[in-house]
Design a protein around this motif. Structure first.
Motif, PDB file in Angstrom:
ATOM      1  N   ASP A 160       0.818  -1.201   0.000  1.00  9.57           N
ATOM      2  CA  ASP A 160       0.000   0.000   0.000  1.00  9.57           C
ATOM      3  C   ASP A 160       0.861   1.264   0.000  1.00  9.57           C
ATOM      4  O   ASP A 160       0.650   2.183  -0.793  1.00  9.57           O
ATOM      5  N   LEU A 161       1.846   1.315   0.875  1.00 11.82           N
ATOM      6  CA  LEU A 161       2.739   2.475   0.953  1.00 11.82           C
ATOM      7  C   LEU A 161       3.582   2.596  -0.307  1.00 11.82           C
ATOM      8  O   LEU A 161       3.775   3.695  -0.835  1.00 11.82           O
ATOM      9  N   TRP A 162       4.080   1.471  -0.830  1.00 13.67           N
ATOM     10  CA  TRP A 162       4.919   1.508  -2.026  1.00 13.67           C
ATOM     11  C   TRP A 162       4.124   2.025  -3.226  1.00 13.67           C
ATOM     12  O   TRP A 162       4.615   2.852  -3.999  1.00 13.67           O
ATOM     13  N   VAL A 163       2.887   1.571  -3.382  1.00 16.51           N
ATOM     14  CA  VAL A 163       2.048   2.030  -4.498  1.00 16.51           C
ATOM     15  C   VAL A 163       1.760   3.527  -4.348  1.00 16.51           C
ATOM     16  O   VAL A 163       1.804   4.271  -5.335  1.00 16.51           O
ATOM     17  N   SER A 164       1.494   3.983  -3.146  1.00 20.33           N
ATOM     18  CA  SER A 164       1.258   5.420  -2.917  1.00 20.33           C
ATOM     19  C   SER A 164       2.476   6.241  -3.332  1.00 20.33           C
ATOM     20  O   SER A 164       2.339   7.298  -3.955  1.00 20.33           O
ATOM     21  N   ALA A 165       3.658   5.757  -2.991  1.00 26.39           N
ATOM     22  CA  ALA A 165       4.886   6.457  -3.370  1.00 26.39           C
ATOM     23  C   ALA A 165       5.071   6.453  -4.890  1.00 26.39           C
ATOM     24  O   ALA A 165       5.495   7.450  -5.476  1.00 26.39           O
ATOM     25  N   LEU A 166       4.736   5.332  -5.550  1.00 24.58           N
ATOM     26  CA  LEU A 166       4.829   5.271  -7.009  1.00 24.58           C
ATOM     27  C   LEU A 166       3.896   6.301  -7.649  1.00 24.58           C
ATOM     28  O   LEU A 166       4.290   7.022  -8.574  1.00 24.58           O
ATOM     29  N   LEU A 167       2.674   6.392  -7.158  1.00 24.87           N
ATOM     30  CA  LEU A 167       1.731   7.375  -7.692  1.00 24.87           C
ATOM     31  C   LEU A 167       2.282   8.787  -7.562  1.00 24.87           C
ATOM     32  O   LEU A 167       2.203   9.585  -8.505  1.00 24.87           O
ATOM     33  N   ARG A 168       2.872   9.110  -6.432  1.00 29.93           N
ATOM     34  CA  ARG A 168       3.458  10.445  -6.239  1.00 29.93           C
ATOM     35  C   ARG A 168       4.611  10.691  -7.203  1.00 29.93           C
ATOM     36  O   ARG A 168       4.741  11.788  -7.746  1.00 29.93           O
TER      37      ARG A 168
END
Length: 115
Positions: free
Chosen positions: A6-14
């Motif tokens: 979840d955190l990794w995907v959020s960082a990718l989106l940013r």
């Protein structure tokens, strides 16, 4: 310790939005450890699918990084979407993130390992 999916995907989106691209979570998987697949669309109609790299790709010096392998590319989205459907049947907890990278290459956004 590896960060959650979840955190990794959020960082990718940013990272994608910061590079002037577009990103969307197509399928949300398991929060803690769901496998992440990235569907990268180019502005010329090309498409590439990246999935988790094999365990042999990981280096003991950086065991926490997420590495990806190119699973397929071309201009036929149906073939890659069929591959994703098979992956979903095998593991219903996967994440699918679709991106249009913008001004940077996909390889600048995710760590891609070549065989």
């Amino acid at each position: 310790m590896r960060v959650t999916s979840d955190l990794w995907v959020s960082a990718l989106l940013r990272r994608v939005f910061g590079a002037g691209g577009f990103a969307a979570v197509v399928k949300r998987g398991a929060t803690e450890a769901g496998a992440v697949f990235v569907l990268a669309r180019g502005r010329q109609g090309d498409i590439a699918l990246f999935g988790p790299a094999p365990q042999t790709s990981y280096d003991s010096a950086k065991p926490d990084d997420r590495f990806f392998s190119l699973l397929g590319a071309g201009d036929n989205a149906a073939v890659l979407e069929a591959r994703l459907e098979r992956e979903k049947k095998f593991d219903p907890d996967i994440w699918v993130v679709e991106i249009e990278a913008g001004a940077v290459s996909v390889e600048e956004l995710i760590s891609v390992k070549t065989p």
